[in-house]
Enzyme design. Structure first.
Site, mmCIF file in Angstrom:
data_model
loop_
_atom_site.group_PDB
_atom_site.id
_atom_site.type_symbol
_atom_site.label_atom_id
_atom_site.label_comp_id
_atom_site.label_asym_id
_atom_site.label_seq_id
_atom_site.Cartn_x
_atom_site.Cartn_y
_atom_site.Cartn_z
ATOM 1 N N ARG A 172 -2.977 46.078 103.288
ATOM 2 C CA ARG A 172 -3.452 45.843 104.658
ATOM 3 C C ARG A 172 -2.264 45.920 105.602
ATOM 4 O O ARG A 172 -1.315 45.139 105.479
ATOM 5 C CB ARG A 172 -4.118 44.466 104.736
ATOM 6 N N LYS B 213 5.179 40.587 108.021
ATOM 7 C CA LYS B 213 5.199 39.131 107.873
ATOM 8 C C LYS B 213 6.607 38.563 107.852
ATOM 9 O O LYS B 213 7.597 39.271 107.741
ATOM 10 C CB LYS B 213 4.391 38.727 106.641
#
Length: 290
Positions: A269, A228
């Site tokens: 995740r 991210k």
């Protein structure tokens, strides 16, 4: 209503295997426009193979999604999402893989569960589709409640907090109450702080630093930091420097996975599994030596 009565352990979620450490959720994006790997697994055969490869590398479950939630992304229509997702879920489930479906639509969740998915991972926590909570309650499968303030095309403008930990915790608590009131059993809930969703890098880092406090909600915690933007900002080393591409953030992702595992996360995740699978196992071994 106070619903702070979820499982106290990080590993117990009714309807899923109970791991003795932080679990690893591998990601299969059946999309042409994911920020990380859009288009690589768009074909059903390639997507199923990718999921099986992730399991071989150490994934405990595989999360299949057919709609990009990257910042600024527009929504795909429901028929297209179904076309992308259901055959991949069916293919992986037929191979004995524990599958979750990443969707904000009740119809997609329904069809995916019928095809073999055993968990619904809704980044809106049931806010995007009023049919989601009744559908998951009827299906009696686990449900991920993520912190969410709005759709991807406008979420950056919603990244405004005075106290990010306090506000995310309060908003998650309110959403948990609503989900339980809608009929989903508390023992089937997982919470996710929503890193990168209506949050900037400073917000994300603050939440990672305080995962133990988020666990005080009383529910297993899923941490989805993989590749991210906040990791790109950290690796760039300065506000004016260009961040590395998403695919060059896997070592940083594994570092966050180890931190999350040490702070008691139920699962992480990730797009690339092997380094994170090693990281969570090392974290568990260190805990066992204390």
């Amino acid at each position: 209503m106070n619903t702070n009565r979820g499982p106290a352990s990080r590993g117990l979620v009714t309807g899923l295997p109970d791991w003795d450490r932080c679990g690893v959720m591998g990601v299969v994006n059946v999309t042409p426009d994911s920020f990380s790997d859009g288009g690589r697994w768009f074909d059903t055969t390639a997507a199923v193979k990718r999921g099986l490869d992730l399991v071989a590398q150490g994934a405990d479950l595989v999360d299949v999604g057919g709609e990009s939630t990257r910042p600024g992304a527009s929504r795909v229509d429901a028929d297209e999402e179904l076309r992308r997702v259901v055959p991949v879920v069916r293919g992986l489930a037929s191979e004995g893989v524990t599958v979750s479906v990443d969707t904000m639509r009740a119809a997609v969740a329904d069809r995916a569960v019928a095809a073999g998915a055993t968990l619904v991972n809704d980044v809106s926590g049931g806010l995007a589709d009023p049919g989601m909570i009744p559908a998951v309650a009827a299906a009696e499968v686990p449900f991920v409640v993520m912190h969410w303030r709005g759709f991807s095309d406008g979420m950056n403008s919603l990244a405004v907090y005075e106290d990010v930990l306090g506000e995310v915790t309060a908003e998650l608590r309110a959403r948990i109450d609503a989900v339980v009131a809608g009929g989903i059993a508390p023992e089937r809930l997982v919470v996710d702080p929503g890193l990168g969703f209506a949050k900037n890098a400073e917000h994300d880092l603050a939440l990672v630093a305080h995962l133990r406090e988020l666990r005080e909600l009383g529910f297993p915690l899923l941490v989805a930091a993989s590749r991210k933007r906040f990791l790109g900002r950290v690796l760039a080393g300065g506000a004016d420097a260009a961040p590395p591409p998403a695919r060059e953030r896997d070592a940083a992702t594994a570092a966050v996975s180890a931190i999350a595992a040490h702070q008691g996360a139920w699962a992480v995740r990730v797009h690339e599994v092997r380094a994170t699978a090693d990281a969570v196992r090392v974290a568990r071994a260190v805990e066992g030596a204390l």
